[in-house]
Enzyme design. Structure first.
Site, PDB file in Angstrom:
ATOM      1  N   TYR A  23      -6.633 -14.484   8.518  1.00  8.97           N
ATOM      2  CA  TYR A  23      -5.469 -14.662   7.671  1.00  8.97           C
ATOM      3  C   TYR A  23      -5.239 -16.210   7.338  1.00  8.97           C
ATOM      4  CZ  TYR A  23      -3.645 -10.150   9.315  1.00  8.97           C
ATOM      5  OH  TYR A  23      -3.514  -8.720   9.457  1.00  8.97           O
ATOM      6  N   SER A  39      -0.523   4.218  15.769  1.00  3.26           N
ATOM      7  CA  SER A  39      -1.497   5.007  16.534  1.00  3.26           C
ATOM      8  C   SER A  39      -1.411   5.112  18.200  1.00  3.26           C
ATOM      9  CB  SER A  39      -2.793   4.091  16.272  1.00  3.26           C
ATOM     10  OG  SER A  39      -2.585   2.714  16.503  1.00  3.26           O
ATOM     11  N   ASN A  77       2.332  -0.850  13.157  1.00  2.00           N
ATOM     12  CA  ASN A  77       1.277  -1.497  12.438  1.00  2.00           C
ATOM     13  C   ASN A  77       0.810  -2.906  13.453  1.00  2.00           C
ATOM     14  OD1 ASN A  77      -0.022  -0.911  10.065  1.00  2.00           O
ATOM     15  ND2 ASN A  77       1.957  -0.967   8.856  1.00  2.00           N
ATOM     16  N   ASN A  82       0.756  -1.391  -0.084  1.00  2.00           N
ATOM     17  CA  ASN A  82      -0.035  -0.109   0.116  1.00  2.00           C
ATOM     18  C   ASN A  82       0.923   1.059  -0.032  1.00  2.00           C
ATOM     19  OD1 ASN A  82      -2.104  -1.605   0.272  1.00  2.00           O
ATOM     20  ND2 ASN A  82      -2.575  -1.456   2.361  1.00  2.00           N
ATOM     21  N   ASP A 125      -1.873   3.409   6.196  1.00  2.00           N
ATOM     22  CA  ASP A 125      -0.688   3.304   5.228  1.00  2.00           C
ATOM     23  C   ASP A 125      -0.561   4.404   4.379  1.00  2.00           C
ATOM     24  OD1 ASP A 125      -0.119   0.688   6.144  1.00  2.00           O
ATOM     25  OD2 ASP A 125      -1.578  -0.280   4.811  1.00  2.00           O
ATOM     26  N   ALA A 167      -6.049   3.150   5.572  1.00  2.00           N
ATOM     27  CA  ALA A 167      -5.819   4.615   5.925  1.00  2.00           C
ATOM     28  C   ALA A 167      -4.384   5.014   6.614  1.00  2.00           C
ATOM     29  CB  ALA A 167      -6.755   5.035   6.609  1.00  2.00           C
TER      30      ALA A 167
END
Ligand code: KDG
Length: 311
Positions: A102, A192, A164, A36, A256, A254
């Site tokens: 996953y 974040s 991440n 991304n 990335d 978002a």
């Protein structure tokens, strides 16, 4: 040398329109945080390269075709004839609830090694982008991530680590232990608010972790705040940027986009305010559309959401 080098696992993301258990169409998309970012930077006209291992089959071909179509250099991709492509099912359970499953254990992407990356690192880059996802994939991938950070930092490349955190891949304690060996080689750290203590003391508050990171030689700490924008800490202090107001349709990717925007601003020589502005602008483009990266802007589209241009 390219402008930006990134490596990690490119995934085939199979998106549903509804609950998985009731069946229906699955549509394949290129995904993976590093892919991304490569697309985001390439769309803005920078030279971006993606490295790592990709399965030597139709799914691997699909991933490379998507990246190639976006102008991402794939010269240093290694094809793996023995391992499959990693899959991610992105289930649109309800309009407001998406879930991820996953199937990536033992995948080609998870087998990336130091040897795989040597040629890409030797070719050089202005920026190296790394994520905590790659470090979570296998012991070899973690060592490759650490080695790339050390090697690039030594060569004077700007190393950006985006934490991440993926709770389905590893625990917070395992992530904290692994990232401690990597973050000291980074100049830019992106997290974040709830990920920040994964690159510092467990349970420590934002200002404490930021102080620890600046002490360790990190020059910029970017804290993503979603709809509230972002904060950037440097030795000079803190600067806040508001989010660009958009209708949120799909927040996947978002973060990335935010990182791609920040790094594009760096490559353009923008000041911190300009880099942050571009970061929140790219985030807004992706939040406002479906897909991880499909709605990322070309350079001539940046001004549609009010980004600043250099000069
Ligand atoms: O950042 C978006 C990612 O979550 C997605 O593209 C897949 O990299 C991915 C992951 O491992 O979750």
């Amino acid at each position: 040398a390219v402008d930006l080098l990134t490596f990690g696992e490119a995934l085939v993301s199979l998106r549903t329109a509804g609950p998985i258990v009731t069946g229906g169409a699955l549509t394949p998309h290129l995904a993976g945080a590093e892919a991304n970012v490569a697309v985001g930077v390439a769309r803005l006209g920078h030279r971006a390269a993606f490295a790592g291992r990709v399965s030597d089959d139709e799914l691997g071909e699909f991933l490379l075709r998507q990246l190639r179509a976006e102008g991402v250099s794939l010269e240093h991709v290694v094809r793996d004839p023995d391992r499959p492509a990693g899959l991610m099912f992105l289930e649109r359970r309800t309009a407001d609830l998406t879930r991820v499953i996953y199937q990536r254990a033992g995948s080609a992407g998870s087998a990336v090694s130091v040897e795989d990356l040597r040629p890409a690192l030797a070719a050089g880059a202005r920026v190296l982008h790394l994520t905590g996802i790659t470090a979570a994939l296998s012991d070899g991938a973690r060592e490759a991530t650490r080695w790339a950070a050390v090697t690039a930092a030594r060569a004077g490349t700007l190393v950006c680590l985006d934490v991440n955190h993926r709770t389905k891949l590893w625990s917070r304690d395992a992530a904290r232990a692994a990232l401690a060996d990597i973050v000291g080689h980074a100049s830019v750290v992106v997290a974040s608010a709830d990920e920040l203590d994964l690159v510092g003391t467990a349970g420590a508050d934002e200002l404490t972790v930021v102080a620890e990171l600046l002490d360790r030689g990190v020059s910029t700490v970017l804290v993503k705040l979603g709809g509230d924008g972002a904060r950037a800490y440097t030795r000079e202090g803190v600067r806040q940027a508001a989010a660009v107001p958009v209708t949120a349709v799909d927040t996947v990717g978002a973060g990335d986009a935010f990182t791609a925007g920040y790094l594009s601003g760096h490559l353009d020589g923008l000041d911190l305010a300009g880099r942050l502005r571009r970061a929140v602008t790219l985030g807004a483009f992706v939040v406002g559309g479906h897909g991880d990266w499909e709605t990322l802007p070309r350079r001539d589209e940046l001004s549609l959401l009010n980004d600043v241009q250099p000069g």
